[in-house]
Design an enzyme around this catalytic site. Structure first.
Site, short mmCIF file in Angstrom:
data_model
loop_
_atom_site.label_atom_id
_atom_site.label_comp_id
_atom_site.label_asym_id
_atom_site.label_seq_id
_atom_site.Cartn_x
_atom_site.Cartn_y
_atom_site.Cartn_z
N GLU A 89 0.81 -1.20 0.00
CA GLU A 89 0.00 0.00 0.00
C GLU A 89 0.85 1.26 0.00
OE1 GLU A 89 -1.64 -1.97 3.50
OE2 GLU A 89 -1.46 -0.05 4.50
N CYS A 116 2.82 -3.69 15.21
CA CYS A 116 2.74 -3.34 13.79
C CYS A 116 2.17 -4.47 12.93
CB CYS A 116 4.14 -2.96 13.30
SG CYS A 116 4.22 -2.63 11.53
#
Ligand code: SAH
Ligand code: SF4
Length: 340
Positions: A89, A116
């Protein structure tokens, strides 16, 4: 066959010399690719037919596809499908100072930071140089705009893909290429000490941001496994050396996680740790993700952390929150898309 967008100006010059052509051809081709943004070799009007035929044999010129796009307030988030059907992304954020693109550098990440999404998923592979360049080109084309800043803060650890990332920065930075000033580019790293050393020797004017996220080894070890390889007593002296060598101000990123690293004691410890360094702290409100248990700090604790640092004369800012509505934190959109 290699994608033409993976070539730096210098490596393209070498290519032309290797096929017995003048090296200025590389500059012409770069201008077609990055100034005029053509999408086929045939459009390169000032290049000889034979040279074009040669290039068509030697290079690919294909693009990753935009698989999904989400639009929020001042934020555009893109998901790309790569050749091997992996996804990465990129996020474009509209700031008052410009348009900043956050790019991915790897599919997943092996650093394994506990908070994360990209770390949770592990590294599948490095991105190739062209896969980083094309995130930018595709988004500029899609929005018909020019990006003014690039931050390497998407999926992946840039210094775990050092060579490709350096080539990417080279193409961004080249006047004949994308022509983005080095000072408008920021590399963010979890703190791979040998790579920071290697990077400082290049004397690039690129900004460096360090994901610190904790003021002690004890806390950092719990949330960032990389700290066991490169603990604070190795990281901090390296960063001081970086500042001295490059004369550039460093950024410390510090995600505030509820009850983990957001106490007043942590703020005081942090102030002592970085006192006197030409650096500032960017406090990041944690973007909660569906698959991970950490919670964002309470507003009053964020404020207390901020004021304590100020009181200790540390330069500090709180990062503007972008696009929690578009799953903007590193790796979240990819996870949702792939696990749906
Ligand atoms: N691997 C590099 C760059 C990519 S991560 C690094 O760690 O620095 C970019 C930044 O986003 C890092 O500071 C990282 O700690 C932070 N980050 C990761 N997950 C996040 C989340 N859910 N919310 C807010 N920031 C996050
Ligand atoms: Fe990798 Fe950065 Fe995520 Fe840590 S924070 S897992 S280094 S992408």
């Amino acid at each position: 066959m290699k994608n033409i967008y993976g070539y730096t100006l210098e490596s393209l010059e070498q290519y032309f010399e290797s096929i017995g052509e003048k090296k200025f051809k590389a500059t012409q081709v770069f201008e077609w690719l990055y100034k005029k943004r053509v999408k086929s070799f045939d459009e390169m009007a000032n290049v000889k037919k034979e040279t074009i035929a040669h290039m068509k044999q030697d290079f690919l010129m294909d693009y990753p596809k935009i698989a999904a796009k989400k639009v929020g307030k001042d934020v555009y988030k893109y998901l790309f499908t790569l050749d091997d059907y992996e996804h990465v992304e990129a996020v474009l954020m509209l700031h008052d100072y410009g348009k900043s693109l956050c790019v991915s550098t790897q599919v997943g990440c092996n650093m394994g930071c506990k908070f994360c999404e990209s770390g949770r998923r592990k590294k599948v592979r490095n991105l190739k140089t062209q896969e980083m360049i094309l995130q930018l080109l595709q988004i500029e084309e899609d929005l018909n705009t020019r990006i003014t800043h690039v931050v390497l803060m998407g999926i992946g650890e840039p210094f775990d893909n050092y060579e490709n990332v350096m080539d990417f920065i080279d193409i961004l930075n080249t006047g004949k290429g994308i022509d983005l000033g080095a000072r408008h580019i920021t590399i963010s790293t979890s703190g791979i000490v040998p790579k920071i050393k290697q990077f400082m020797e290049t004397k690039k004017q690129v900004n460096l941001a360090i994901s610190l996220h904790a003021p002690t080894n004890e806390i950092r070890n719990q949330i960032m496994p990389i700290n066991q390889a490169y603990p604070l007593e190795e990281l901090l002296p390296t960063l001081k050396e970086y500042i001295k060598k490059t004369n550039r101000r460093l950024t410390f990123e510090y995600i505030l996680l509820d009850g983990v690293n957001d106490t007043e004691t942590c703020a005081i410890q942090l102030a002592h740790l970085i006192k006197g360094m030409n650096a500032y702290v960017n406090l990041i409100p944690y973007n909660e993700t569906s698959y991970i248990e950490f919670r964002k700090s309470k507003d009053e604790n964020i404020t207390r952390f901020f004021t304590t640092l100020k009181k200790h004369n540390i330069q500090v800012t709180i990062r503007k929150e972008f696009g929690s509505e578009v799953d903007a934190a590193c790796g979240q959109l990819r996870s949702k898309y792939e696990e749906a």
